[in-house]
Design a protein around this motif. Structure first.
Motif, PDB file in Angstrom:
ATOM      1  N   SER A   1       0.845  -1.191   0.000  1.00  0.00           N
ATOM      2  CA  SER A   1       0.000   0.000   0.000  1.00  0.00           C
ATOM      3  C   SER A   1       0.886   1.249   0.000  1.00  0.00           C
ATOM      4  O   SER A   1       2.030   1.221   0.413  1.00  0.00           O
ATOM      5  N   LEU A   2       0.310   2.359  -0.488  1.00  0.00           N
ATOM      6  CA  LEU A   2       1.097   3.584  -0.610  1.00  0.00           C
ATOM      7  C   LEU A   2       1.617   4.076   0.745  1.00  0.00           C
ATOM      8  O   LEU A   2       2.798   4.407   0.858  1.00  0.00           O
TER       9      LEU A   2
ATOM     10  N   LYS B   1       4.581   2.131   1.646  1.00  0.00           N
ATOM     11  CA  LYS B   1       5.719   2.445   0.798  1.00  0.00           C
ATOM     12  C   LYS B   1       6.361   3.770   1.211  1.00  0.00           C
ATOM     13  O   LYS B   1       7.582   3.877   1.317  1.00  0.00           O
ATOM     14  N   ILE B   2       5.504   4.758   1.472  1.00  0.00           N
ATOM     15  CA  ILE B   2       6.033   6.060   1.896  1.00  0.00           C
ATOM     16  C   ILE B   2       6.767   5.913   3.234  1.00  0.00           C
ATOM     17  O   ILE B   2       7.846   6.460   3.432  1.00  0.00           O
TER      18      ILE B   2
ATOM     19  N   ARG C   1      10.148   4.541   2.710  1.00  0.00           N
ATOM     20  CA  ARG C   1      11.059   5.531   2.141  1.00  0.00           C
ATOM     21  C   ARG C   1      11.488   6.557   3.167  1.00  0.00           C
ATOM     22  O   ARG C   1      12.653   6.951   3.216  1.00  0.00           O
ATOM     23  N   PHE C   2      10.553   6.988   3.989  1.00  0.00           N
ATOM     24  CA  PHE C   2      10.901   7.956   5.041  1.00  0.00           C
ATOM     25  C   PHE C   2      11.950   7.348   5.954  1.00  0.00           C
ATOM     26  O   PHE C   2      12.913   8.004   6.347  1.00  0.00           O
TER      27      PHE C   2
ATOM     28  N   TYR D   1      15.235   7.222   4.088  1.00  0.00           N
ATOM     29  CA  TYR D   1      15.780   8.547   3.786  1.00  0.00           C
ATOM     30  C   TYR D   1      16.383   9.187   5.036  1.00  0.00           C
ATOM     31  O   TYR D   1      17.437   9.797   4.974  1.00  0.00           O
TER      32      TYR D   1
ATOM     33  N   LYS E   1       9.126  16.331   8.089  1.00  0.00           N
ATOM     34  CA  LYS E   1       8.473  15.888   6.861  1.00  0.00           C
ATOM     35  C   LYS E   1       7.214  16.691   6.572  1.00  0.00           C
ATOM     36  O   LYS E   1       6.416  16.282   5.719  1.00  0.00           O
TER      37      LYS E   1
ATOM     38  N   GLU F   1       6.708  17.445   2.919  1.00  0.00           N
ATOM     39  CA  GLU F   1       6.296  16.292   2.109  1.00  0.00           C
ATOM     40  C   GLU F   1       4.841  15.917   2.395  1.00  0.00           C
ATOM     41  O   GLU F   1       4.081  15.593   1.480  1.00  0.00           O
TER      42      GLU F   1
ATOM     43  N   ILE G   1       2.623  18.339   0.614  1.00  0.00           N
ATOM     44  CA  ILE G   1       2.536  18.079  -0.835  1.00  0.00           C
ATOM     45  C   ILE G   1       1.626  16.889  -1.094  1.00  0.00           C
ATOM     46  O   ILE G   1       0.752  16.926  -1.964  1.00  0.00           O
ATOM     47  N   LEU G   2       1.844  15.826  -0.319  1.00  0.00           N
ATOM     48  CA  LEU G   2       1.041  14.618  -0.514  1.00  0.00           C
ATOM     49  C   LEU G   2      -0.442  14.916  -0.308  1.00  0.00           C
ATOM     50  O   LEU G   2      -1.292  14.470  -1.084  1.00  0.00           O
TER      51      LEU G   2
ATOM     52  N   LYS H   1      -4.863   8.000   5.352  1.00  0.00           N
ATOM     53  CA  LYS H   1      -3.646   7.387   4.813  1.00  0.00           C
ATOM     54  C   LYS H   1      -2.398   8.111   5.296  1.00  0.00           C
ATOM     55  O   LYS H   1      -1.352   7.485   5.490  1.00  0.00           O
TER      56      LYS H   1
END
Ligand SMILES: Nc1ncnc2c1ncn2[C@@H]1O[C@H](COP(=O)(O)OP(=O)(O)OP(=O)(O)O)[C@@H](O)[C@H]1O
Ligand SMILES: [Mg+2]
Lengths: 229, 389
Positions: free
Chosen positions: B2-3, B6-7, B10-11, B14, B286, B289, B292-293, B302
């Protein structure tokens, strides 16, 4: 043609301490579907605020907003998120890519929000958009590794990902040299023709504005001229 | 995938140094928890084992002190044929206890003669592994004596001794072996014979002093002893259990368990706070980010999930690392903390269920810790980020 964006009697002000500072004064403004428009005005005149109201990121204190036939000033947050995701593409002044993701993943992101498994067609579409804006060579680089112009192009491809009816671009060429500015302008035009996407572009640059089909000029939160070609 | 997941991944990747910091704090916390938990559990097991491992855990005696238990084979018969016996009682055997006096030189020594049915009692006392010289008594009128007494009275295997019984009779007994139970009181005061010899010497006829049992789960002894009382329904006997007889030990163990749990709770609280504060900083870092999301249409739900998943992922990695570290610590302890003869100070018992539970608690705590940052990410309004660049 039908109006895709329709603003009626929009008032927006900020309150700091006892001071009330009105940024938008009773704005009435509509854009037709598939049209290519610009908004100009001096710094601080309220252009960005107006864009954010149209993009339902910001809420005015009064007025009616209709996007694609749907009154959105009174709907729930989840539906707002859906409309932003499906009907509106944003290109911000400071491109705002996600640094944790590659160029390609940034472009695909708006699609992933509604469906985490992209189909073959969707992947193809993302590739096409990347081709269209001319960043195929760097698509697997991290977003932070791209130049300003490349990042802005990525932001445009991302805004187009869900095939929205509206693209709102706030000074998309603000930080770019004249060649990149030309490229991006040509690109926006091309998309407008190809997908019949409605564009509203905020710009300082009169030369850019001259090449759009309609120029809306604002000053101190009021529309002072509205010229259609 | 799921997104939000995934995010979250990545966080985590990163912000490598922050993620490593969180994982380390979870891992260290959990390893301490696991190590202390295992150590205290093992300590308790070995303490209980030394206290009651080689003795009777449930004992049936006569209600009137010093009088024998009659019809003992009937009682054993009855207990053995009960379903409780199958499940919960490991060993069941009769024993006879009677004082004897041995005069050697100028001193008269008083010993406790313990008569056993060796076949039935060996699993309780492990006689064979405690014999250091000679053999178990194989015939009547043979005894085994303890190492200490053998030394004090200058006796050895094959010698005979004259004993004076409680019934004021003289008997001649032959020493068949010498035992060492690692407890000096026993080594200096017990003598061991077969059942008949002790019955004869003590004038028991066919009666015994007690019926001894060991149970499968030592902490069920009290409960089982109560069941036996009900089952036998015999007013002339009394059923004793080690838990009642060692109440002090049990209170001590309980205190130890509580302090161990306290330590573990504080470790978890500290770890949770560490995760929550670091993740709260992540939300601030964040916020751009997230803005933006959200502007692109990520729903609040989410967005919150991104942070819950971060807590979950960090918790899982931290818990696995912590379990590894905790086991490592335990093995090192078992290897390096040894007595002079090479045996570990505390024989460590690896309770995998406990480790699993500790890991699950750590993961749960991580997810709980991420609720606060998740909520602040939900409250974040994208316009704040867009407007302020
Ligand atoms: N959060 C805020 N609080 C108070 N005043 C604000 C806030 N945000 C914007 N303003 C004011 O509203 C006015 C309009 O701002 P806006 O950003 O819309 O201008 P703009 O036309 O986009 O300017 P520019 O060309 O510099 O981007 C400005 O005077 C600004 O100072
Ligand atoms: Mg602006």
């Amino acid at each position: 043609m039908a109006n895709i964006i329709d603003l009626k009697n929009i008032n927006k002000f900020y309150i700091s301490g006892k001071m009330k500072f009105q940024v938008l004064h009773d704005i009435n403004l509509s854009f037709e579907e598939g049209s290519f428009n610009s908004i100009i005005g001096p710094s601080g005149s309220g252009k960005t605020t107006l864009m954010n109201v149209m993009g339902i990121l910001d809420k005015p204190q009064s007025g009616e907003i209709t996007i694609d036939g749907e009154r959105i000033d009174k709907i729930e947050k989840k539906r707002l998120a859906y409309i932003r995701n499906q009907k509106i593409g944003f290109v911000f002044q400071f491109h705002y890519l996600l640094p944790e993701f590659t160029i390609y993943e940034n472009v695909l992101m708006p699609y992933l929000m509604k469906d985490s498994k992209p189909t073959k067609e969707i992947i193809k579409r993302a590739e096409e958009l990347i081709d269209l804006v001319g960043i195929s060579k760097i698509k697997n680089n991290m977003a932070t590794e791209a130049s300003g112009g490349q990042q802005q192009k990525t932001a445009i491809a991302r805004a187009l990902m869900n095939n929205p009816k509206i693209i709102l671009a706030d000074e998309p060429t603000g930080n770019l040299d004249s060649q990149s500015t030309e490229d991006i302008y040509a690109l926006l035009r091309q998309v407008n023709k190809k997908y019949n996407t409605t564009f509203v572009i905020v710009t300082h640059d009169r030369r850019i504005a001259e090449r759009t089909d309609r120029i809306v000029e604002i000053l101190d939160g009021r529309i002072i001229s509205d010229i259609k070609k | 995938m799921s997104l939000p997941f995934k995010i979250a991944l990545r966080f985590i990747r990163y912000n490598r140094s922050q993620s490593i910091f969180i994982i380390l704090s979870i891992a260290i916390g959990i390893s301490v928890q696991i190590f202390i938990g295992l150590l205290i559990q093992s300590l308790q097991t070995s303490l209980v084992e030394t206290t009651i491992g080689n003795s009777s855990q449930i004992t049936i005696v006569s209600k009137i002190k010093g009088t024998p238990v009659s019809n003992w084979d009937g009682i054993i018969q009855k207990i053995s044929s009960d379903p409780v016996y199958d499940k919960e009682i490991k060993y069941l055997s009769p024993s006879v206890n009677t004082p004897i006096f041995i005069s050697e030189g100028s001193a008269i020594n008083s010993l406790l003669l313990r008569g056993f049915d060796f076949k039935a009692s060996d699993p309780i006392y492990h006689f064979n592994s405690h014999i250091i010289e000679g053999t178990l008594p194989t015939n009547d009128n043979e005894i085994m004596i303890g190492k200490q007494f053998a030394k004090d009275a200058n006796l050895s295997v094959g010698k005979t001794v004259t004993v004076f019984t409680a019934k004021r009779q003289l008997k001649i007994l032959k020493i068949s072996g010498i035992f060492d139970f690692n407890v000096s009181a026993i080594n200096s005061s017990w003598a061991i014979s077969n059942l008949q010899t002790a019955q004869n010497i003590g004038g028991f006829g066919n009666n015994v002093s007690s019926i001894e049992m060991q149970v499968v789960n030592v902490f069920d002894a009290k409960k089982i002893s109560e069941e036996i009382v009900k089952m036998l329904n015999n007013p002339s006997i009394k059923v004793e259990n080690w838990e009642d007889q060692n109440a002090d030990l049990l209170t001590g163990l309980q205190g130890q368990s509580i302090s161990s749990i306290m330590i573990q709770v504080f470790v978890i609280v500290a770890v949770t706070l560490a995760i929550a504060s670091v993740l709260a900083i992540t939300v601030l870092q964040k916020s751009k980010e997230i803005g933006i999301l959200k502007a692109m249409g990520l729903t609040d739900g989410k967005t919150g999930l991104v942070f819950l998943f971060q807590g979950l992922i960090l918790g899982i990695i931290g818990a696995i690392a912590g379990a590894g570290l905790g086991l490592g610590l335990s093995f090192m302890f078992a290897k390096f903390a040894v007595n002079s003869n090479g045996t570990p100070v505390v024989p460590l018992e690896i309770n995998y269920f406990f480790i699993l539970i500790s890991m699950i608690i750590a993961i749960t705590a991580s997810v709980v810790a991420s609720v606060i940052p998740a909520r602040s990410s939900i409250r974040l309004d994208p316009i704040e980020v867009i407007r302020n660049g």
